[in-house]
Design a protein around this motif. Structure first.
Motif, PDB file in Angstrom:
ATOM      1  N   MET A   1       4.171  14.459 -13.471  1.00 19.55           N
ATOM      2  CA  MET A   1       2.825  15.130 -14.401  1.00 19.55           C
ATOM      3  C   MET A   1       2.973  16.842 -14.119  1.00 19.55           C
ATOM      4  O   MET A   1       2.832  17.214 -15.318  1.00 19.55           O
ATOM      5  N   VAL A   2       3.114  17.163 -13.032  1.00 15.79           N
ATOM      6  CA  VAL A   2       3.390  18.469 -12.802  1.00 15.79           C
ATOM      7  C   VAL A   2       4.734  19.036 -13.169  1.00 15.79           C
ATOM      8  O   VAL A   2       4.590  20.178 -13.849  1.00 15.79           O
ATOM      9  N   ALA A   3       5.832  18.241 -13.332  1.00 13.67           N
ATOM     10  CA  ALA A   3       6.929  18.568 -14.022  1.00 13.67           C
ATOM     11  C   ALA A   3       6.978  18.881 -15.579  1.00 13.67           C
ATOM     12  O   ALA A   3       7.465  19.809 -15.869  1.00 13.67           O
ATOM     13  N   ARG A   4       6.261  17.721 -16.146  1.00 11.86           N
ATOM     14  CA  ARG A   4       5.980  17.914 -17.283  1.00 11.86           C
ATOM     15  C   ARG A   4       5.085  19.035 -17.971  1.00 11.86           C
ATOM     16  O   ARG A   4       5.373  19.693 -18.983  1.00 11.86           O
ATOM     17  N   THR A   5       4.185  19.334 -17.042  1.00 11.87           N
ATOM     18  CA  THR A   5       3.203  20.312 -17.633  1.00 11.87           C
ATOM     19  C   THR A   5       3.457  21.804 -17.329  1.00 11.87           C
ATOM     20  O   THR A   5       3.317  22.850 -17.897  1.00 11.87           O
ATOM     21  N   ARG A   6       4.411  22.006 -16.421  1.00  9.29           N
ATOM     22  CA  ARG A   6       5.173  23.424 -16.065  1.00  9.29           C
ATOM     23  C   ARG A   6       6.173  23.540 -17.060  1.00  9.29           C
ATOM     24  O   ARG A   6       7.029  22.868 -17.384  1.00  9.29           O
ATOM     25  N   SER A   7       6.344  24.724 -17.724  1.00 13.17           N
ATOM     26  CA  SER A   7       7.316  25.355 -18.432  1.00 13.17           C
ATOM     27  C   SER A   7       8.371  26.125 -17.853  1.00 13.17           C
ATOM     28  O   SER A   7       7.860  26.602 -16.866  1.00 13.17           O
ATOM     29  N   GLU A   8       9.555  26.170 -18.220  1.00 11.61           N
ATOM     30  CA  GLU A   8      10.452  26.978 -17.347  1.00 11.61           C
ATOM     31  C   GLU A   8       9.935  28.351 -17.718  1.00 11.61           C
ATOM     32  O   GLU A   8       9.959  28.791 -18.820  1.00 11.61           O
ATOM     33  N   ALA A   9       9.873  28.936 -16.677  1.00  7.95           N
ATOM     34  CA  ALA A   9       9.193  30.438 -16.891  1.00  7.95           C
ATOM     35  C   ALA A   9      10.429  31.367 -17.128  1.00  7.95           C
ATOM     36  O   ALA A   9      10.052  32.380 -17.625  1.00  7.95           O
ATOM     37  N   GLY A  10      11.661  30.918 -16.690  1.00  4.57           N
ATOM     38  CA  GLY A  10      12.541  32.098 -16.656  1.00  4.57           C
ATOM     39  C   GLY A  10      13.939  31.565 -15.896  1.00  4.57           C
ATOM     40  O   GLY A  10      14.101  30.326 -15.582  1.00  4.57           O
ATOM     41  N   MET A  11      14.826  32.484 -16.075  1.00  4.45           N
ATOM     42  CA  MET A  11      16.155  31.814 -15.208  1.00  4.45           C
ATOM     43  C   MET A  11      15.914  32.182 -14.043  1.00  4.45           C
ATOM     44  O   MET A  11      15.445  32.857 -13.217  1.00  4.45           O
TER      45      MET A  11
ATOM     46  N   SER B   1       2.205   9.227  -6.045  1.00  5.67           N
ATOM     47  CA  SER B   1       2.681  10.538  -5.745  1.00  5.67           C
ATOM     48  C   SER B   1       3.898  10.814  -6.603  1.00  5.67           C
ATOM     49  O   SER B   1       3.967  12.080  -7.228  1.00  5.67           O
ATOM     50  N   ALA B   2       4.956   9.784  -6.932  1.00  8.35           N
ATOM     51  CA  ALA B   2       5.617  10.101  -8.188  1.00  8.35           C
ATOM     52  C   ALA B   2       5.276  10.225  -9.434  1.00  8.35           C
ATOM     53  O   ALA B   2       5.617  11.254 -10.092  1.00  8.35           O
ATOM     54  N   ARG B   3       3.927   9.787  -9.740  1.00  7.67           N
ATOM     55  CA  ARG B   3       3.589  10.010 -10.995  1.00  7.67           C
ATOM     56  C   ARG B   3       2.724  11.417 -11.097  1.00  7.67           C
ATOM     57  O   ARG B   3       2.818  12.210 -11.932  1.00  7.67           O
ATOM     58  N   ARG B   4       2.186  11.771  -9.903  1.00  7.02           N
ATOM     59  CA  ARG B   4       1.921  13.240  -9.948  1.00  7.02           C
ATOM     60  C   ARG B   4       2.726  14.391  -9.861  1.00  7.02           C
ATOM     61  O   ARG B   4       2.622  15.258 -10.812  1.00  7.02           O
ATOM     62  N   LEU B   5       3.917  13.966  -9.303  1.00  5.73           N
ATOM     63  CA  LEU B   5       5.020  15.036  -9.367  1.00  5.73           C
ATOM     64  C   LEU B   5       5.505  15.048 -10.775  1.00  5.73           C
ATOM     65  O   LEU B   5       5.922  15.927 -11.446  1.00  5.73           O
TER      66      LEU B   5
ATOM     67  N   LYS C   1       0.697  -1.191   0.081  1.00  5.93           N
ATOM     68  CA  LYS C   1       0.134  -0.073   0.251  1.00  5.93           C
ATOM     69  C   LYS C   1       0.635   1.207   0.137  1.00  5.93           C
ATOM     70  O   LYS C   1       0.665   2.140  -0.874  1.00  5.93           O
ATOM     71  N   ARG C   2       1.882   1.250   0.886  1.00  5.73           N
ATOM     72  CA  ARG C   2       2.842   2.351   1.019  1.00  5.73           C
ATOM     73  C   ARG C   2       3.606   2.641  -0.396  1.00  5.73           C
ATOM     74  O   ARG C   2       3.935   3.811  -0.966  1.00  5.73           O
ATOM     75  N   LEU C   3       3.875   1.509  -1.027  1.00  5.85           N
ATOM     76  CA  LEU C   3       4.688   1.445  -2.309  1.00  5.85           C
ATOM     77  C   LEU C   3       3.827   2.123  -3.374  1.00  5.85           C
ATOM     78  O   LEU C   3       4.073   2.882  -4.270  1.00  5.85           O
ATOM     79  N   ASP C   4       2.319   1.696  -3.325  1.00  6.47           N
ATOM     80  CA  ASP C   4       1.474   2.109  -4.298  1.00  6.47           C
ATOM     81  C   ASP C   4       1.217   3.496  -4.183  1.00  6.47           C
ATOM     82  O   ASP C   4       1.120   4.522  -5.073  1.00  6.47           O
ATOM     83  N   SER C   5       1.131   4.152  -2.729  1.00  6.26           N
ATOM     84  CA  SER C   5       0.974   5.475  -2.441  1.00  6.26           C
ATOM     85  C   SER C   5       2.255   6.064  -3.157  1.00  6.26           C
ATOM     86  O   SER C   5       2.101   7.377  -3.634  1.00  6.26           O
ATOM     87  N   ALA C   6       3.276   5.652  -2.896  1.00  6.65           N
ATOM     88  CA  ALA C   6       4.638   6.417  -3.413  1.00  6.65           C
ATOM     89  C   ALA C   6       4.658   6.351  -4.782  1.00  6.65           C
ATOM     90  O   ALA C   6       5.371   7.508  -5.560  1.00  6.65           O
ATOM     91  N   ARG C   7       4.624   5.568  -5.578  1.00  4.27           N
ATOM     92  CA  ARG C   7       4.256   5.453  -6.923  1.00  4.27           C
ATOM     93  C   ARG C   7       3.344   6.994  -7.543  1.00  4.27           C
ATOM     94  O   ARG C   7       3.623   7.102  -8.489  1.00  4.27           O
TER      95      ARG C   7
END
Length: 98
Positions: free
Chosen positions: A44-54, A38-42, A30-36
């Motif tokens: 997805m957020v990283a892919r959808t965010r574009s680098e806004a600047g330096m 969370s990793a998938r959500r992170l 259950k904890r491993l599934d929860s960690a996976r």
């Protein structure tokens, strides 16, 4: 595994240890599934965010590089050879224009 526990009887030490191990394994899964998840959500957020600047460090490195390039360019342009070449080009252009 459950069938084996039932066949051995619930009161034996081995069955109790196996049951405890089974419960621990379920909790870990259950904890491993929860960690996976969370990793998938992170991810997805990283892919959808574009680098806004330096970032600040990138600004500092960019500023230092720009200053070094400006200093080098100033040194080249202010040398006597380049000044003479630029003045010759300007004088030729003015003679052609008028």
């Amino acid at each position: 595994m459950r069938r084996w526990i039932r066949e051995c009887g619930r009161r034996t030490l081995g069955a109790a240890l196996i049951r405890k191990g089974f419960v621990v394994e379920q909790r870990l899964r259950k904890r491993l599934d929860s960690a996976r998840a969370s990793a998938r959500r992170l991810a997805m957020v990283a892919r959808t965010r574009s680098e806004a600047g330096m970032s600040t460090a990138e600004y500092a490195v960019g500023t230092i590089a720009a200053c070094a390039f400006a200093g080098l360019l100033f040194k080249i342009v202010s040398s006597p050879e380049v000044r003479k070449m630029l003045s010759d080009i300007i004088s030729r252009a003015l003679k052609l224009a008028g």
